[in-house]
Design a protein around this motif. Sequence first.
Motif, PDB file in Angstrom:
ATOM      1  N   TYR A  47      -7.485  -0.022  13.081  1.00  0.00           N
ATOM      2  CA  TYR A  47      -6.540   1.136  12.592  1.00  0.00           C
ATOM      3  C   TYR A  47      -5.150   0.589  12.299  1.00  0.00           C
ATOM      4  O   TYR A  47      -4.588   0.975  11.578  1.00  0.00           O
ATOM      5  CB  TYR A  47      -6.620   1.832  14.046  1.00  0.00           C
ATOM      6  N   SER A  91     -13.148   7.481  10.059  1.00  0.00           N
ATOM      7  CA  SER A  91     -13.641   7.093  11.296  1.00  0.00           C
ATOM      8  C   SER A  91     -15.085   7.474  11.474  1.00  0.00           C
ATOM      9  O   SER A  91     -15.972   6.627  12.326  1.00  0.00           O
ATOM     10  CB  SER A  91     -12.847   7.908  12.339  1.00  0.00           C
ATOM     11  N   THR A 103     -16.607   1.944  14.826  1.00  0.00           N
ATOM     12  CA  THR A 103     -16.209   1.595  16.236  1.00  0.00           C
ATOM     13  C   THR A 103     -14.795   2.218  16.441  1.00  0.00           C
ATOM     14  O   THR A 103     -13.963   2.661  15.724  1.00  0.00           O
ATOM     15  CB  THR A 103     -16.420   0.230  16.738  1.00  0.00           C
ATOM     16  N   LYS A 104     -14.693   2.354  17.885  1.00  0.00           N
ATOM     17  CA  LYS A 104     -13.101   2.949  18.435  1.00  0.00           C
ATOM     18  C   LYS A 104     -12.102   2.045  17.908  1.00  0.00           C
ATOM     19  O   LYS A 104     -12.114   0.820  17.609  1.00  0.00           O
ATOM     20  CB  LYS A 104     -13.160   3.032  19.960  1.00  0.00           C
ATOM     21  N   ASN A 105     -11.179   2.761  17.222  1.00  0.00           N
ATOM     22  CA  ASN A 105      -9.959   2.045  16.724  1.00  0.00           C
ATOM     23  C   ASN A 105     -10.035   1.271  15.366  1.00  0.00           C
ATOM     24  O   ASN A 105      -9.322   0.313  15.141  1.00  0.00           O
ATOM     25  CB  ASN A 105      -9.037   0.950  17.982  1.00  0.00           C
TER      26      ASN A 105
END
Length: 66
Positions: free
Chosen positions: A11, A38, A42-44
Amino acid sequence: MPNWQTNLIGYAAFTAIFKQFNIHMTLDDQKDFLDFLSLGATKNHFNLENLAKIFDILAKITYKTQ
């Protein structure tokens, strides 16, 4: 740094590039754009395959109208 094996970019790295190129969008468009990137990540992280899909669509639209 991007992870080319998984096509993910962090990110922080992506937003730094986004700001460096001075890209402006409405808040709603920016939210939709980042939500799309997104997908499948995966997250971030953002999925660079989704960015490639956007560029492909833009290229097709651009060259069909000329």
